[in-house]
Design an enzyme around this catalytic site. Structure first.
Site, PDB file in Angstrom:
ATOM      1  N   HIS A 295      -1.470  23.504 -50.041  1.00  0.00           N
ATOM      2  CA  HIS A 295      -1.142  24.035 -51.363  1.00  0.00           C
ATOM      3  C   HIS A 295      -2.392  24.063 -52.250  1.00  0.00           C
ATOM      4  O   HIS A 295      -2.869  22.999 -52.646  1.00  0.00           O
ATOM      5  CB  HIS A 295      -0.083  23.159 -52.042  1.00  0.00           C
ATOM      6  CG  HIS A 295       1.268  23.247 -51.415  1.00  0.00           C
ATOM      7  ND1 HIS A 295       2.108  22.155 -51.284  1.00  0.00           N
ATOM      8  CD2 HIS A 295       1.948  24.297 -50.891  1.00  0.00           C
ATOM      9  CE1 HIS A 295       3.237  22.535 -50.713  1.00  0.00           C
ATOM     10  NE2 HIS A 295       3.162  23.826 -50.461  1.00  0.00           N
ATOM     11  N   TYR A 468      -2.970  18.009 -51.745  1.00  0.00           N
ATOM     12  CA  TYR A 468      -2.808  16.974 -50.704  1.00  0.00           C
ATOM     13  C   TYR A 468      -1.634  17.214 -49.741  1.00  0.00           C
ATOM     14  O   TYR A 468      -0.987  16.268 -49.320  1.00  0.00           O
ATOM     15  CB  TYR A 468      -2.668  15.572 -51.321  1.00  0.00           C
ATOM     16  CG  TYR A 468      -3.522  15.334 -52.542  1.00  0.00           C
ATOM     17  CD1 TYR A 468      -4.911  15.475 -52.481  1.00  0.00           C
ATOM     18  CD2 TYR A 468      -2.965  14.981 -53.763  1.00  0.00           C
ATOM     19  CE1 TYR A 468      -5.703  15.265 -53.605  1.00  0.00           C
ATOM     20  CE2 TYR A 468      -3.747  14.771 -54.888  1.00  0.00           C
ATOM     21  CZ  TYR A 468      -5.119  14.921 -54.811  1.00  0.00           C
ATOM     22  OH  TYR A 468      -5.891  14.718 -55.918  1.00  0.00           O
ATOM     23  N   HIS A 469      -1.418  18.475 -49.345  1.00  0.00           N
ATOM     24  CA  HIS A 469      -0.294  18.745 -48.443  1.00  0.00           C
ATOM     25  C   HIS A 469      -0.696  19.571 -47.216  1.00  0.00           C
ATOM     26  O   HIS A 469      -0.077  20.598 -46.933  1.00  0.00           O
ATOM     27  CB  HIS A 469       0.820  19.471 -49.210  1.00  0.00           C
ATOM     28  CG  HIS A 469       1.331  18.721 -50.400  1.00  0.00           C
ATOM     29  ND1 HIS A 469       1.792  19.342 -51.547  1.00  0.00           N
ATOM     30  CD2 HIS A 469       1.459  17.391 -50.624  1.00  0.00           C
ATOM     31  CE1 HIS A 469       2.181  18.425 -52.422  1.00  0.00           C
ATOM     32  NE2 HIS A 469       1.987  17.236 -51.884  1.00  0.00           N
ATOM     33  N   PRO A 470      -1.712  19.144 -46.452  1.00  0.00           N
ATOM     34  CA  PRO A 470      -2.111  19.933 -45.274  1.00  0.00           C
ATOM     35  C   PRO A 470      -1.101  19.802 -44.132  1.00  0.00           C
ATOM     36  O   PRO A 470      -0.593  18.713 -43.861  1.00  0.00           O
ATOM     37  CB  PRO A 470      -3.461  19.318 -44.889  1.00  0.00           C
ATOM     38  CG  PRO A 470      -3.363  17.890 -45.334  1.00  0.00           C
ATOM     39  CD  PRO A 470      -2.537  17.924 -46.600  1.00  0.00           C
TER      40      PRO A 470
END
Length: 533
Positions: A295, A468-470
């Site tokens: 994101h 922080y959403h890989p």
């Protein structure tokens, strides 16, 4: 040193903790968890406010960098990832979000039977112990504590007033039938303390389950194969190189960056790329490390004299001391803050089926992930793009297992992402310009004088980075670029599964911790069914 267990789980993050915790419920099944970090059971992890110590630096954090980002004027981005038991659930902002029903229905439509929303909802409910909400969408009595915040911060009510003034929809529960709207987030906390995946699934059993072995400071260096079958893991612990064997399966749960890295180091990936690093191929699987999605996030920042915001100031020291004292006594107040206390999901266009942006309203002025400090107090408003079209990759920088992988999120690589971010910027600014939020603003730190679309585009390229959403680098599917099947087994190999956010075929519209725990829960069920058969 070689030992043998039924299952070796590589990585004690959200997925790894859940699958290991559930598999070790059967005393006849032996499970070993390897994690490169520590136990993560001290006050730095359990005190929510202390995430301000972990995210900007190296405490319990891999603190990765990206390669230069073409869409961000060649800037190098920052990728904090949790290190130690609990993984990123030990350093994150604890927001409990599952994503939209349509996200999971899309997974199923992409050739992944068993992953529709109706299929995965029971696993969300099984994991959850929700203190505030019940009914058909929520669970009680699960290992993961979910609660309303205990900060008692009056700014929450100012935010809700702004929601009303801007005529935005109010949403109390973001994890029911719909999630469009703005409100106050629920968090993975219990009694004002962080409730990481390790605290939910691993810590309570470390002394009591003889069949559960947990090795910390144990950095996996490669998966061991006999032919096409994974039979164990080599890992470095201190100065020793050790091996542990798996009778049944090796389960890789090292996250969206380090799962593909470990697979590639072990000879699983694109054979030509591995050959350049002198790694002998075990199985050609070109999708390993591809399909990275994250994101992209822009942060509005303001200085404010409201005493309920956090920051660096002499006047703030007495308040901090009072907050620590209150936290020790009651486990309430400012020290329980996850910073991102409010937010929600909005559409940039009314014709959209689902929200395409998410807001996080932060109780401090954040600049560059908290790495750039400013004196004084203030607040932030994050806006992130929920379903970016850009796709990135994770590659090996070298054959050294202790070196960081090459991380390329390819932020704003697809021109459509930039245009949707421009629209998201405008929607967010409309909220920020309500009388309630205007009254909090003393100084606009980043967006003053930015009015035209071209100015917004340039500012986004200057300041966007991860929220922080890989996910997605070992994606689930049945096509040639898929890495695992719908049972999370690695294509073309035996005894090897992936259980973490890297299996997500597409990025869900929200925070990724709860969905990754769900993946761990479902994986344990899949494995248990196979053991029974």
């Amino acid at each position: 040193m070689t030992d043998t267990v039924d299952f070796v789980v590589v990585g004690g993050g959200s997925g790894g903790c859940a699958v290991a915790g559930r598999l070790s419920e059967d005393p006849k099944t032996s499970v070993a968890v390897l994690d490169a970090g520590g136990r993560n059971d001290n006050w730095v992890v359990t005190t929510p406010f202390a995430l301000a110590l972990m995210v900007p630096g190296k405490i319990n954090n891999w603190a990765f960098d990206t390669v230069p980002q073409k869409g961000l004027n060649g800037r190098i981005g920052y990728q904090p990832r949790g290190k130690g038991l609990g993984g990123s659930s030990a350093i994150n902002a604890m927001v409990y979000i599952r994503g939209h029903r349509s996200d999971y229905d899309q997974w199923a439509s992409l050739g992944n039977p068993g992953w529709s929303f109706n299929d995965v909802l029971p696993y969300f409910k099984r994991s959850e112990d929700n203190a505030d909400f019940g009914g058909e969408y929520h669970g009680k009595g699960g290992p993961l504590s979910v609660n309303k915040l205990r900060t008692d911060n009056p700014v929450q009510q100012i935010f809700l007033q702004a929601v009303q003034e801007g005529q935005f929809r109010y949403r109390e529960d973001f994890n029911a039938d719909e999630h469009e709207g703005l409100g106050i987030y629920q968090v993975t906390q219990k009694n004002g303390e962080r409730w990481s995946a390790a605290r939910a699934y691993i810590h309570p059993h470390m002394g009591s389950r003889a069949n559960l072995r947990v090795e910390t400071k144990a950095h996996a260096t490669r998966i061991l194969f006999e032919g096409k079958r994974a039979v164990g893991v080599e890992y470095r612990q201190g100065k020793e190189l050790k091996q542990i064997r798996a009778r049944r399966e090796v389960i890789v749960s090292s996250g969206a960056f380090q799962t593909p890295q470990l697979l590639m180091l072990s000879g699983v990936g694109d054979a030509a790329a591995l050959g350049k690093h002198g790694i002998a191929g075990v199985h050609h699987l070109p999708g390993v490390g591809q399909n990275l999605q994250d994101h992209p996030d822009f942060v509005f920042g303001y200085m404010s004299d409201n005493p309920n915001f956090n920051g660096i100031s002499l006047g703030g020291i007495p308040r901090l001391l009072r907050a620590i004292s209150q936290y020790r006594r009651e486990r309430r107040g400012p020290m329980t803050s996850n910073f991102a206390e409010c937010g929600g999901f909005l559409k940039t266009r009314p014709d959209l089926d689902v929200p395409d942006i998410q807001l996080h309203f932060g109780m401090a002025m954040a600049d560059d992930h908290g790495r750039k400090r400013h004196s004084g107090t203030g607040f932030s408003m994050h806006v992130c793009l929920l379903r970016p079209k850009s796709r990135g990759s994770v590659a090996l920088g070298s054959a050294d297992p202790l070196a960081a992988p090459l991380i390329d999120p390819n932020f704003l690589g697809d021109p459509a992402d930039l245009e949707t971010m421009v629209a998201g910027f405008k929607v967010t600014r409309r909220l920020l310009e309500t009388p309630a939020l205007r009254a909090l603003q003393q100084k606009d730190m980043f967006t003053e004088g930015v009015e035209s679309d071209d100015q917004i585009r340039e500012l986004l390229r200057q300041r966007v980075d991860t929220v922080y959403h890989p996910v997605g680098t070992a994606r689930m599917g049945s096509d040639p670029m898929a890495v695992v099947d719908a049972r999370l087994k690695v294509h073309g190999l035996e005894g090897l599964r992936v259980v973490d956010a890297s299996v997500m075929p597409t990025l869900i519209g929200g925070n990724t911790n709860a969905p990754t725990i769900m993946i761990g829960e479902k994986a344990a069920d899949l494995i248990k069914a196979e053991l029974r058969a």
